[in-house]
Design a protein around this motif. Structure first.
Motif, short mmCIF file in Angstrom:
data_model
loop_
_atom_site.label_atom_id
_atom_site.label_comp_id
_atom_site.label_asym_id
_atom_site.label_seq_id
_atom_site.Cartn_x
_atom_site.Cartn_y
_atom_site.Cartn_z
N ASN A 2 0.84 -1.19 0.00
CA ASN A 2 0.00 0.00 0.00
C ASN A 2 0.87 1.24 0.00
O ASN A 2 2.09 1.17 -0.09
CB ASN A 2 -0.95 -0.02 1.21
N ARG A 4 1.43 3.22 2.39
CA ARG A 4 1.93 3.53 3.74
C ARG A 4 2.91 2.43 4.17
O ARG A 4 2.80 1.86 5.24
CB ARG A 4 0.75 3.64 4.72
N THR A 5 3.85 2.16 3.29
CA THR A 5 4.85 1.13 3.56
C THR A 5 6.13 1.80 4.04
O THR A 5 6.70 2.64 3.34
CB THR A 5 5.14 0.30 2.30
N LYS A 24 3.64 -0.61 14.25
CA LYS A 24 2.51 -1.51 14.01
C LYS A 24 1.37 -1.25 14.99
O LYS A 24 0.20 -1.34 14.63
CB LYS A 24 2.98 -2.97 14.15
N ARG A 25 1.75 -0.90 16.21
CA ARG A 25 0.74 -0.70 17.26
C ARG A 25 0.01 0.63 17.10
O ARG A 25 -1.19 0.72 17.35
CB ARG A 25 1.42 -0.77 18.63
N LYS A 26 0.72 1.65 16.66
CA LYS A 26 0.15 3.00 16.67
C LYS A 26 -0.24 3.53 15.29
O LYS A 26 -0.92 4.54 15.19
CB LYS A 26 1.15 3.98 17.31
N GLY A 27 0.19 2.87 14.22
CA GLY A 27 -0.11 3.39 12.90
C GLY A 27 -0.54 2.29 11.95
O GLY A 27 -0.23 1.12 12.15
N ASN A 28 -1.27 2.69 10.91
CA ASN A 28 -1.74 1.73 9.91
C ASN A 28 -0.69 1.62 8.81
O ASN A 28 -0.83 2.18 7.72
CB ASN A 28 -3.08 2.21 9.34
N PHE A 29 0.40 0.90 9.11
CA PHE A 29 1.52 0.80 8.20
C PHE A 29 1.81 -0.65 7.83
O PHE A 29 1.56 -1.57 8.60
CB PHE A 29 2.80 1.38 8.82
N THR A 30 2.38 -0.81 6.64
CA THR A 30 3.05 -2.06 6.30
C THR A 30 4.54 -1.84 6.55
O THR A 30 5.10 -0.84 6.10
CB THR A 30 2.83 -2.42 4.82
N GLU A 119 3.88 10.64 9.87
CA GLU A 119 2.59 11.02 9.28
C GLU A 119 2.72 12.33 8.51
O GLU A 119 2.16 12.49 7.42
CB GLU A 119 1.53 11.15 10.37
#
Length: 213
Positions: A2, A4-5, A24-30, A119
């Motif tokens: 995506n 947001r990698t 991984k815990r705080k953001g919608n990232f790969t 971000e």
């Protein structure tokens, strides 16, 4: 991948895992990981990455050296790079910023600050790409406006010849003449489009016209 990698680069397994888990815990990232500068560059060959978060001091290729290699391939807009550094590395921070780093964060990493800066740079990068796309659209619209009248007359004549009940030698000659005029105009549009860095493939009518030549 995506859009947001994030590629996290750090030779310390412990520090790298801390960053990865926090992201991984705080953001919608790969998340993609690399333990050396060499592996970072290898990953960029095969993975579509949105942002690089890289430790300054690593064995092998130093962080600034990796950054220089990245900037040979990607601009600061195309691929933001945030360096991770200790407070005692001010001179290295300046060097990396001069080499094209977008930002830096300090160790020990404040994960809220890191997330905020990530971000911010992702949004800036996306906004820059959107502005470039809008400029391309505006350039295309200007080209279409400029050449639409010029191409309309020969196109109308050519269509009239094709719609006639019979294609006489005279009308065939006229058709060939008008098609040649159309081809020349399309070539002018194509050249102007390249000069304006317009991506015609995104615009069906113009793209179809190009295929006629």
């Amino acid at each position: 991948m995506n859009d947001r990698t994030i590629l996290v680069v750090d030779d310390s397994d412990f520090d790298r895992k801390l960053l990865v888990e926090a992201l991984k815990r705080k953001g919608n990232f790969t998340i993609v990981e690399a333990s050396t500068g060499e592996r970072c560059l290898e990953a960029l060959e095969t993975v579509s990455v949105s942002l690089v978060l890289m430790d300054m001091l690593m064995p092998g290729i130093h962080g600034s050296g990796v950054l220089s290699e990245i900037r040979k391939r990607f601009s600061a807009v195309e691929l933001p790079v945030i360096m991770v550094t200790s407070l005692s590395e001010d001179s290295n921070v300046v060097d990396c910023l001069q080499r094209g780093a977008n930002d830096y964060i300090t160790k020990p990493v404040n994960f809220e600050v890191a997330l905020s800066r990530i971000e911010t740079h992702l949004k800036l990068s996306e906004a820059s790409r959107e502005m470039a796309r809008l400029r391309q659209n505006a350039a295309l619209n200007a080209l279409v406006t400029t050449y639409s009248h010029e191409i309309n007359n020969p196109l109308t004549i050519a269509i009239g010849c094709l719609m006639a009940p019979e294609l006489t030698p005279a009308s065939k000659e006229k058709l060939e003449k008008e098609l040649w005029r159309i081809a020349k105009i399309v070539k002018k549009i194509e050249t102007a489009g390249r000069d304006a860095e317009v991506q015609f493939t995104d615009y069906t009518p113009v793209a179809k016209m190009m295929k006629l030549t």
